[in-house]
Design a protein around this motif. Structure first.
Motif, PDB file in Angstrom:
ATOM      1  N   ALA A  71       0.850  -1.202   0.000  1.00  9.54           N
ATOM      2  CA  ALA A  71       0.000   0.000   0.000  1.00  9.54           C
ATOM      3  C   ALA A  71       0.878   1.242   0.000  1.00  9.54           C
ATOM      4  N   GLU A  72       2.070   1.132   0.562  1.00 11.39           N
ATOM      5  CA  GLU A  72       3.052   2.222   0.574  1.00 11.39           C
ATOM      6  C   GLU A  72       4.406   1.614   0.852  1.00 11.39           C
ATOM      7  N   TYR A  73       5.446   2.320   0.441  1.00 11.43           N
ATOM      8  CA  TYR A  73       6.804   1.927   0.813  1.00 11.43           C
ATOM      9  C   TYR A  73       7.684   3.163   0.813  1.00 11.43           C
ATOM     10  N   ASP A  74       8.739   3.090   1.626  1.00 13.14           N
ATOM     11  CA  ASP A  74       9.606   4.242   1.823  1.00 13.14           C
ATOM     12  C   ASP A  74      10.990   3.742   2.198  1.00 13.14           C
ATOM     13  N   THR A  75      11.966   4.637   2.139  1.00 11.27           N
ATOM     14  CA  THR A  75      13.326   4.310   2.566  1.00 11.27           C
ATOM     15  C   THR A  75      13.658   5.195   3.759  1.00 11.27           C
ATOM     16  N   TYR A  76      14.183   4.572   4.799  1.00 13.18           N
ATOM     17  CA  TYR A  76      14.519   5.292   6.027  1.00 13.18           C
ATOM     18  C   TYR A  76      15.850   4.765   6.529  1.00 13.18           C
ATOM     19  N   HIS A  77      16.821   5.644   6.699  1.00  9.99           N
ATOM     20  CA  HIS A  77      18.174   5.263   7.123  1.00  9.99           C
ATOM     21  C   HIS A  77      18.761   4.153   6.248  1.00  9.99           C
ATOM     22  N   GLY A  78      18.471   4.211   4.934  1.00  7.20           N
ATOM     23  CA  GLY A  78      19.058   3.271   3.982  1.00  7.20           C
ATOM     24  C   GLY A  78      18.349   1.934   3.860  1.00  7.20           C
ATOM     25  N   TYR A  79      17.286   1.729   4.635  1.00  9.43           N
ATOM     26  CA  TYR A  79      16.530   0.473   4.563  1.00  9.43           C
ATOM     27  C   TYR A  79      15.132   0.748   4.022  1.00  9.43           C
ATOM     28  N   HIS A  80      14.556  -0.263   3.363  1.00  8.14           N
ATOM     29  CA  HIS A  80      13.211  -0.135   2.796  1.00  8.14           C
ATOM     30  C   HIS A  80      12.172  -0.631   3.803  1.00  8.14           C
ATOM     31  N   TYR A  81      11.063   0.089   3.852  1.00  4.42           N
ATOM     32  CA  TYR A  81       9.931  -0.276   4.702  1.00  4.42           C
ATOM     33  C   TYR A  81       8.669  -0.196   3.863  1.00  4.42           C
ATOM     34  N   GLY A  82       7.710  -1.073   4.103  1.00  5.64           N
ATOM     35  CA  GLY A  82       6.464  -0.999   3.355  1.00  5.64           C
ATOM     36  C   GLY A  82       5.335  -1.742   4.051  1.00  5.64           C
ATOM     37  N   VAL A  83       4.111  -1.294   3.793  1.00  4.71           N
ATOM     38  CA  VAL A  83       2.910  -1.919   4.361  1.00  4.71           C
ATOM     39  C   VAL A  83       2.219  -2.725   3.265  1.00  4.71           C
ATOM     40  N   GLY A  84       2.027  -4.004   3.527  1.00  4.44           N
ATOM     41  CA  GLY A  84       1.352  -4.877   2.570  1.00  4.44           C
ATOM     42  C   GLY A  84      -0.152  -4.631   2.539  1.00  4.44           C
ATOM     43  N   ILE A  85      -0.722  -4.613   1.349  1.00  4.09           N
ATOM     44  CA  ILE A  85      -2.177  -4.404   1.203  1.00  4.09           C
ATOM     45  C   ILE A  85      -2.944  -5.537   1.873  1.00  4.09           C
ATOM     46  N   ALA A  86      -2.524  -6.782   1.644  1.00  2.00           N
ATOM     47  CA  ALA A  86      -3.226  -7.938   2.227  1.00  2.00           C
ATOM     48  C   ALA A  86      -3.203  -7.871   3.749  1.00  2.00           C
ATOM     49  N   GLU A  87      -2.051  -7.499   4.321  1.00  2.00           N
ATOM     50  CA  GLU A  87      -1.910  -7.371   5.777  1.00  2.00           C
ATOM     51  C   GLU A  87      -2.857  -6.293   6.315  1.00  2.00           C
ATOM     52  N   LEU A  88      -2.904  -5.157   5.642  1.00  2.00           N
ATOM     53  CA  LEU A  88      -3.762  -4.042   6.057  1.00  2.00           C
ATOM     54  C   LEU A  88      -5.240  -4.445   6.010  1.00  2.00           C
ATOM     55  N   MET A  89      -5.650  -5.085   4.930  1.00  2.00           N
ATOM     56  CA  MET A  89      -7.052  -5.512   4.787  1.00  2.00           C
ATOM     57  C   MET A  89      -7.409  -6.549   5.861  1.00  2.00           C
ATOM     58  N   ASN A  90      -6.484  -7.470   6.088  1.00  7.33           N
ATOM     59  CA  ASN A  90      -6.717  -8.536   7.045  1.00  7.33           C
ATOM     60  C   ASN A  90      -6.811  -8.009   8.477  1.00  7.33           C
ATOM     61  N   ARG A  91      -5.906  -7.111   8.851  1.00  5.39           N
ATOM     62  CA  ARG A  91      -5.890  -6.582  10.226  1.00  5.39           C
ATOM     63  C   ARG A  91      -7.107  -5.716  10.530  1.00  5.39           C
ATOM     64  N   THR A  92      -7.703  -5.087   9.518  1.00  8.37           N
ATOM     65  CA  THR A  92      -8.856  -4.209   9.759  1.00  8.37           C
ATOM     66  C   THR A  92     -10.192  -4.922   9.495  1.00  8.37           C
ATOM     67  N   LYS A  93     -10.144  -6.222   9.300  1.00  9.60           N
ATOM     68  CA  LYS A  93     -11.370  -6.979   9.004  1.00  9.60           C
ATOM     69  C   LYS A  93     -12.337  -7.002  10.186  1.00  9.60           C
ATOM     70  N   ASN A  94     -11.820  -7.260  11.397  1.00  7.81           N
ATOM     71  CA  ASN A  94     -12.680  -7.437  12.580  1.00  7.81           C
ATOM     72  C   ASN A  94     -12.578  -6.325  13.621  1.00  7.81           C
ATOM     73  N   HIS A  95     -11.578  -5.451  13.486  1.00  5.30           N
ATOM     74  CA  HIS A  95     -11.377  -4.380  14.461  1.00  5.30           C
ATOM     75  C   HIS A  95     -10.439  -3.345  13.844  1.00  5.30           C
ATOM     76  N   SER A  96     -10.245  -2.239  14.553  1.00  3.98           N
ATOM     77  CA  SER A  96      -9.308  -1.228  14.061  1.00  3.98           C
ATOM     78  C   SER A  96      -7.890  -1.793  14.108  1.00  3.98           C
ATOM     79  N   ALA A  97      -6.959  -1.084  13.471  1.00  3.15           N
ATOM     80  CA  ALA A  97      -5.561  -1.499  13.457  1.00  3.15           C
ATOM     81  C   ALA A  97      -4.693  -0.249  13.510  1.00  3.15           C
ATOM     82  N   TYR A  98      -3.387  -0.453  13.678  1.00  2.00           N
ATOM     83  CA  TYR A  98      -2.480   0.688  13.745  1.00  2.00           C
ATOM     84  C   TYR A  98      -1.123   0.328  13.164  1.00  2.00           C
ATOM     85  N   ASP A  99      -0.363   1.361  12.852  1.00  2.00           N
ATOM     86  CA  ASP A  99       1.052   1.211  12.523  1.00  2.00           C
ATOM     87  C   ASP A  99       1.731   2.557  12.751  1.00  2.00           C
TER      88      ASP A  99
END
Length: 195
Positions: A71-99
Motif C-alpha cells: 500500500a506504501e513503501y519508503d526508505t529510512y536510514h538506507g533500509y526499505h519499509y512498506g505496508v502490505g495491502i493484504a496485511e492491512l485488509m486482514n488486520r482491519t477486518k474485525n477491528h481497528s488497526a495501527y502502525d
C-alpha cells in the motif's frame, strides 16, 4: 481511491524520531491490532519475524513493489519499509488497526483508503527528542542525524492538520498522559462510525 475498502479504521502514528511513537502505540493498542510492515533492515536482538516486521531480502522487497503488493513503501536510514495491502485488509477486518509510519507512508495509504485512515501526530519539543535519543542511542552520529531530521519531521504536523479526522497529541507530557490522550482520540474515532 481504489475499490478496496477498510472495514475498520486504521490509525497511523506519526511524529519526529524520539517522540515515543512505538512505545505509545504499543501501550494503546492490543498486540494483534498492529499492521506488521515489511523491511529490509536487519533483525535486532529480541525481535521476531512476523511480529515486529516481516524481514525481507532486497530482492523479495523489490518483488513486493513490482507486484503492487504494498500500500506504501519508503526508505529510512538506507533500509526499505512498506505496508502490505493484504496485511492491512486482514488486520482491519474485525477491528481497528495501527502502525507507526512516515508522513509519506500515511499519505499513500490515505490516498487509497480515504477517511478510514486516521493520522495521530505526536508533537514533541526538540529538547525532549534529543534527551530521549541520548537515553536509547549511544552513537553520537545517529543522535545528530536524527536531531537534524527533527525540524523537517516536526513540520509534518501542518500536513496532518489538512486531513478532516486528525489528532495532534502533546507528547511532551508524562508518558501515561500521552497514552490517555491517544486512547481518547481512538475512542472518538470509533464512535464516529466512519466509512
Amino acid at each position: 481511491m481504489g475499490e478496496a475498502k477498510l472495514k475498520h479504521p486504521f490509525f497511523v502514528i506519526i511524529g519526529p524520531s524520539g517522540s515515543g511513537k512505538t512505545r505509545v502505540a504499543e501501550a494503546v493498542f492490543p498486540k494483534e491490532y498492529k499492521v506488521v510492515s515489511h523491511t529490509t533492515r536487519p533483525i535486532r536482538t529480541g525481535e521476531q519475524d512476523g511480529t515486529d516486521y516481516y524481514f525481507e531480502t532486497k530482492e523479495r522487497f523489490d518483488y513486493l513493489v513490482n507486484t503492487k503488493s504494498l500500500a506504501e513503501y519508503d526508505t529510512y536510514h538506507g533500509y526499505h519499509y512498506g505496508v502490505g495491502i493484504a496485511e492491512l485488509m486482514n488486520r482491519t477486518k474485525n477491528h481497528s488497526a495501527y502502525d507507526v509510519l512516515t508522513i509519506n507512508g500515511f499519505q499513500e495509504i490515505q490516498n487509497q483508503f480515504g477517511s478510514m485512515v486516521i493520522p495521530i501526530f505526536l508533537e514533541v519539543s526538540k529538547k525532549n527528542v534529543l534527551s530521549r535519543l541520548k537515553i536509547r542511542e549511544v552513537n553520537e552520529e545517529v543522535i545528530n542525524a536524527r536531531g537534524a531530521l527533527y525540524d523537517q519531521e516536526s513540520t509534518n504536523k501542518n500536513t496532518v492538520m489538512n486531513y478532516p479526522h486528525h489528532y495532534i497529541i502533546d507528547a511532551n507530557q508524562p508518558f501515561e498522559e500521552v497514552v490517555k490522550d491517544v486512547k481518547q482520540a481512538v475512542t472518538e474515532v470509533m464512535q464516529l462510525k466512519l466509512g
